[in-house]
Scaffold this motif. Structure first.
Motif, short mmCIF file in Angstrom:
data_model
loop_
_atom_site.label_atom_id
_atom_site.label_comp_id
_atom_site.label_asym_id
_atom_site.label_seq_id
_atom_site.Cartn_x
_atom_site.Cartn_y
_atom_site.Cartn_z
N THR A 176 0.82 -1.21 0.00
CA THR A 176 0.00 0.00 0.00
C THR A 176 0.86 1.27 0.00
OG1 THR A 176 -0.18 0.09 2.44
CG2 THR A 176 -1.87 -1.16 1.24
N PHE A 177 2.10 1.15 0.35
CA PHE A 177 3.02 2.29 0.24
C PHE A 177 4.43 1.74 0.02
CE2 PHE A 177 3.55 1.10 4.61
CZ PHE A 177 4.78 1.56 5.04
N ASN A 178 5.32 2.65 -0.46
CA ASN A 178 6.68 2.21 -0.82
C ASN A 178 6.63 1.03 -1.80
OD1 ASN A 178 7.68 4.17 0.85
ND2 ASN A 178 8.68 2.80 2.29
N ILE A 179 5.73 1.12 -2.77
CA ILE A 179 5.64 0.07 -3.80
C ILE A 179 6.68 0.40 -4.87
CG2 ILE A 179 4.15 -1.12 -5.44
CD1 ILE A 179 1.74 0.04 -3.82
N THR A 180 7.80 -0.31 -4.83
CA THR A 180 8.87 -0.04 -5.80
C THR A 180 8.52 -0.65 -7.14
OG1 THR A 180 10.55 0.02 -4.06
CG2 THR A 180 11.32 -0.39 -6.31
N THR A 181 8.67 0.16 -8.18
CA THR A 181 8.44 -0.30 -9.55
C THR A 181 9.74 -0.13 -10.34
OG1 THR A 181 7.79 1.85 -10.48
CG2 THR A 181 6.08 0.58 -9.34
N THR A 182 9.70 -0.51 -11.60
CA THR A 182 10.90 -0.36 -12.41
C THR A 182 11.20 1.10 -12.74
OG1 THR A 182 9.64 -0.66 -14.46
CG2 THR A 182 10.61 -2.63 -13.46
N ASN A 183 10.20 1.97 -12.57
CA ASN A 183 10.41 3.38 -12.92
C ASN A 183 9.96 4.35 -11.83
OD1 ASN A 183 7.70 2.75 -13.37
ND2 ASN A 183 7.49 4.11 -15.13
N GLY A 184 9.97 3.88 -10.59
CA GLY A 184 9.65 4.78 -9.49
C GLY A 184 8.96 4.08 -8.34
#
Length: 311
Positions: A293-301
């Motif tokens: 629900t927070f600090n969801i790391t993605t490949t671009n942010g």
């Protein structure tokens, strides 16, 4: 003559003693060899799980070869925090472990003093990690550096408090993978920004769920009725152009959004955002589950779910 010979013998003896003493002192003054990154890991019992993973992934030689590397090294407590134990390491494939471990390695020496306020850097796993430094400390993907600047002959080690898991989805992928973001996705598509949040970058998106739109009186019908320009203005003020994790939130700090002239004011108790100078209620970050629900790391942010659309 006897006295002369005695004198010469005495001088020779003094010279020999001096040479031996100088040689011994030189040996004592030789600096201890600086260990490699692999040596540091192998010689510290707090890195026993990291060592097991490095060995299984067959990366020990790569981490001991001459060069300049930066390793964000999870200790045993960090592995435990991530739910990774010896049994997991033993059952995981070499390739899976290498993928995780190389995501912790940067191909250049970066000391803590050189970590920027907010930026991304490519790892040896060919994916970005997102580093930051502020009054709270040094972080990578929002994970705290516990001990910085452990020297090695071929780089530097920063001990971290959790394991970094390589992301597989873009910001757009996170949004489109959940029905709870259907109104947001519709708005992003109408604004013509879906491609933008799929491209490489280091964005921060405060993502309102369908319930968050409805809490502000915005429905799918509302999005359909608004012009593309109006929808773009709403969507753009949910996006910051650089990575901001929860660890980077400073109370009353402001951050410019992609909507020209609009910034967000940060709150920390609880974590929240609102348009700077606006009168609408704050949008709280949903801090239920890090990485979900927070600090969801993605490949671009990074993505943070919020409980109210930002208006």
């Amino acid at each position: 003559m006897k006295k002369f010979m005695t004198s010469r013998f005495f001088m020779l003896a003094v010279t020999l003693v001096s040479l031996v003493s100088f040689s011994a002192c030189s040996d004592d003054d030789d600096p201890e060899p600086v260990p490699t990154i692999t040596d540091v890991v192998a010689n510290n019992p707090n890195f026993s799980l990291l060592l097991a993973a490095v060995s299984k992934a067959e990366l020990a030689d790569e981490l001991s070869a001459p060069g300049n590397l930066t390793v964000f090294a999870p200790d045993n407590q960090a592995f435990a925090a991530a739910g990774i134990n010896q049994e997991y390491i033993s059952s995981a494939s070499k390739e899976a472990l290498a993928n995780i471990l190389l995501y912790h390695v940067v191909g250049a020496r970066v000391g803590s003093a050189s970590v920027p306020a907010s930026d991304s850097v490519r790892t040896l796993a060919q994916k970005l990690i997102f580093a930051s430094k502020n009054a709270n400390g040094v972080f990578v993907n929002g994970v705290a550096v516990k001990t910085a600047d452990v020297a090695a002959s071929n780089g530097v080690i920063h001990v971290i408090s959790n394991v970094l898991i390589p992301p597989t989805l873009t910001i757009a992928g996170v949004a489109t993978s959940s029905e709870n973001f259907s109104i947001l996705v519709s708005a992003v598509q109408k604004a013509g920004l879906l491609t933008a949040i799929s491209n490489p970058g280091k964005y921060t998106v405060f993502a309102p769920t369908n319930a968050a739109f409805q809490a502000a009186g915005v429905t799918q019908a509302t999005i359909d009725e608004l012009s593309p320009e109006e929808v773009t203005a709403i969507v753009a003020q949910h996006v910051i152009g650089t990575n901001v994790y929860s660890s980077d939130l400073i109370n009353n700090a402001t951050a410019p959004t992609l909507r020209t002239g609009t910034s967000l004011t940060i709150g920390t108790t609880p974590p929240s955002v609102k348009v700077t100078g606006g009168t609408n209620p704050v949008s709280n970050v949903v801090t239920t589950t890090p990485g979900a629900t927070f600090n969801i790391t993605t490949t671009n942010g990074v993505v943070h779910v919020i409980d109210r659309v930002i208006l």
